[in-house]
Design an enzyme around this catalytic site. Structure first.
Site, PDB file in Angstrom:
ATOM      1  N   ASP A   1       5.024   4.105  -3.516  1.00 15.54           N
ATOM      2  CA  ASP A   1       4.704   2.887  -2.404  1.00 15.54           C
ATOM      3  C   ASP A   1       2.934   2.576  -2.998  1.00 15.54           C
ATOM      4  OD1 ASP A   1       4.701   0.237  -0.266  1.00 15.54           O
ATOM      5  OD2 ASP A   1       3.420   1.367   0.737  1.00 15.54           O
TER       6      ASP A   1
ATOM      7  N   HIS B   1       8.642  -0.170  -3.692  1.00 13.95           N
ATOM      8  CA  HIS B   1       7.579  -1.520  -3.556  1.00 13.95           C
ATOM      9  C   HIS B   1       7.395  -1.956  -5.313  1.00 13.95           C
ATOM     10  CE1 HIS B   1       3.470  -2.742  -3.121  1.00 13.95           C
ATOM     11  NE2 HIS B   1       3.324  -2.161  -4.353  1.00 13.95           N
TER      12      HIS B   1
ATOM     13  N   HIS C   1       9.343  -3.639   2.246  1.00 14.67           N
ATOM     14  CA  HIS C   1       8.687  -4.920   2.346  1.00 14.67           C
ATOM     15  C   HIS C   1       9.022  -6.448   1.780  1.00 14.67           C
ATOM     16  CE1 HIS C   1       6.037  -3.564  -0.690  1.00 14.67           C
ATOM     17  NE2 HIS C   1       5.143  -2.845   0.455  1.00 14.67           N
TER      18      HIS C   1
ATOM     19  N   ASN D   1       0.272  -6.733   1.260  1.00 18.74           N
ATOM     20  CA  ASN D   1       0.593  -6.647   0.326  1.00 18.74           C
ATOM     21  C   ASN D   1       1.749  -5.695   0.577  1.00 18.74           C
ATOM     22  OD1 ASN D   1       1.149  -7.038  -1.881  1.00 18.74           O
ATOM     23  ND2 ASN D   1      -0.324  -5.223  -2.884  1.00 18.74           N
TER      24      ASN D   1
ATOM     25  N   ASP E   1       5.770  -1.167   7.515  1.00 20.98           N
ATOM     26  CA  ASP E   1       4.383  -1.218   7.161  1.00 20.98           C
ATOM     27  C   ASP E   1       3.212  -0.283   7.626  1.00 20.98           C
ATOM     28  OD1 ASP E   1       2.566  -0.707   4.108  1.00 20.98           O
ATOM     29  OD2 ASP E   1       3.444  -2.248   4.104  1.00 20.98           O
TER      30      ASP E   1
HETATM   31 ZN   LIG Z   1       4.807  -0.983  -0.364  1.00 24.09          ZN
END
Ligand SMILES: [Zn+2]
Length: 437
Positions: A161, A188, A242, A286, A313
């Site tokens: 991540d 990610h 995410h 992000n 997150d």
């Molecule tokens: Zn991330």
């Protein structure tokens, strides 16, 4: 005879006069548990004199929430957050199991760095904290981590991540090794070819109007589409982190139709906010907050099962960092203490779009299942005694000064919440209680 200090052994406790979330709804029930498991849930439970009784009149008992995407920043970045403060923040938000991301110093990429990290967690955390290992050594994107070695320490999930795995060759090699070791990847996805230096917010008319450099949706979706292509050939357990863009939702929908072993998460802030809500770096994260159309696609994707659950997150930073100009501030906001109250308030209470049952499935049962947690995420006999007491009659205003997290970087200060976490129990013990102002 009262046998306190019973908390060193098993100490049975009964909660009475509460509404307990059981079998999909809040019901007038009692719950008996000790520090190992929930023993009984029933309308009336007869108990011996040595059983402690908690009167929770006016409160609801909800299953402890699970967040598979949390940054605790320790070791390496203790000015932003620590295991102690971050796990208290989790408890204050109703979370009793959190997965900690590995972009730390040192990275927990080896047994040598993972062991002291696990020890620190055992000493400091007030709720269950489960660390990720990295997908590649030190998240450098070059060499797949030794998953089998870390699995012997109980690590079943791996993530780079903060960055995507840029090389397709390395990703495919890593996926093959993950299949052999039977571990989960939590990815990610971000193709840096699409991200210009200083890019901070979603690329679109709003960014342009403000003179900010944009991050296109393809930055996320291109690498996700690449990974899902690999996952069609290599049967890795793949979880997408995410998700923010409608193109990503569509790619996942197609992959699921094709029976790819993939799941995906969406954050509370991507469900609640859009690019036009961005004022300054306090809303910089992000992936970025995207357009209205993207947000609607995320909500629909969650509702139709394309997106599997909510993870938030939690990304603490110091205020010095987050008050820098847009292009200089780090990405991320804190989330643990606002996610459940705000999602409940907006989608269950105000819009009446979701039921409490749906929200709790997305925030507890479903992440628990995908991440292999047994007897977690629901209140049932034999399950872990992890839960929180909530007051649905209490309205309060979010004030970052009240956060347990060291990070006060939230765009939600001043928002109203129509449910309040009052007390959180982990493994049959009270680990956090709200201090009334
Ligand atoms: Zn991330």
């Amino acid at each position: 005879m009262n046998t306190k200090p019973a908390f060193s052994g098993l100490h049975p406790i009964k909660i009475k006069n509460a509404r307990i979330f059981y079998d999909g709804s809040l019901q007038n029930l009692e719950m008996l548990f000790d520090q190992e498991k929930i023993l009984q849930i029933a309308p009336e439970i007869e108990v011996d004199d040595d059983v402690e009784i908690i009167d929770a009149k006016g409160l609801a008992v909800l299953p402890g929430l699970v967040d598979t995407h949390v940054h605790l920043r320790e070791p390496g970045y203790e000015a932003k957050e620590t295991i102690a403060a971050g796990s208290r923040a989790a408890a204050a938000g109703g979370f009793t199991t959190i997965f900690a991301m590995p972009n730390l110093r040192p990275y927990p990429s080896t047994v040598e760095t993972m062991e002291p990290y696990l020890e620190k967690i055992a000493n400091d955390a007030v709720v269950r904290v489960i660390p990720f290992g990295t997908i590649t050594d030190d998240e450098a994107g070059r060499t797949p981590t030794d998953y089998a070695a870390l699995k012997k320490l109980g690590i079943h999930q791996f993530s780079d991540d903060g960055v995507g795995v840029a090389s397709g060759d390395v990703m495919q090699e890593a996926m093959k090794k993950a299949v052999e070791a039977d571990v989960l990847f939590s990815c990610h996805t971000e193709d840096m070819n699409y991200r210009a230096p200083g890019a901070s917010v979603h690329e679109g008319p709003y960014a342009k109007k403000n003179g900010w450099i944009g991050i296109p949706s393809a930055c996320e979706s291109a690498q996700l589409i690449r990974d899902l292509g690999y996952a069609r050939q290599i049967p890795v357990a793949y979880h997408a982190d995410h998700i923010s863009a409608k193109e990503s939702v569509e790619a996942l929908r197609q992959a699921k139709r094709d029976d790819v072993n993939c799941t995906a998460e969406v954050t509370a802030h991507h469900l609640l906010l859009e690019d036009r809500d961005v004022q300054d770096a306090m809303e910089k994260m992000n992936p970025p907050l995207r357009s209205h159309e993207d947000r609607m696609a995320l909500i629909e994707g969650l509702e139709d099962g394309t997106l599997d659950f909510i993870a938030n997150d939690h990304a603490p930073h110091t205020m010095e960092e987050k008050t820098r100009p847009m292009d200089k501030a780090p990405f991320g906001i804190v989330a643990l203490e606002t996610a459940f109250p705000l999602l409940y308030t907006e989608f269950v209470d105000r819009q009446k779009r979701w039921s409490l049952k749906q929200l709790l499935e997305w925030m507890a049962a479903k992440p628990a299942k995908r991440f292999g947690l047994e007897k977690t995420g629901e209140l049932r006999e034999g399950y872990r005694p992890d839960f929180f007491l909530a007051d649905f009659d209490r309205t309060y205003t979010i004030d970052p000064a009240d956060f347990e997290s060291k990070g006060k970087n939230t765009p939600f200060g001043g928002w109203t919440a129509n449910v309040c976490v009052m007390q959180t129990w982990s493994e049959g013990r009270p680990v956090w209680t709200r201090k009334d102002k």
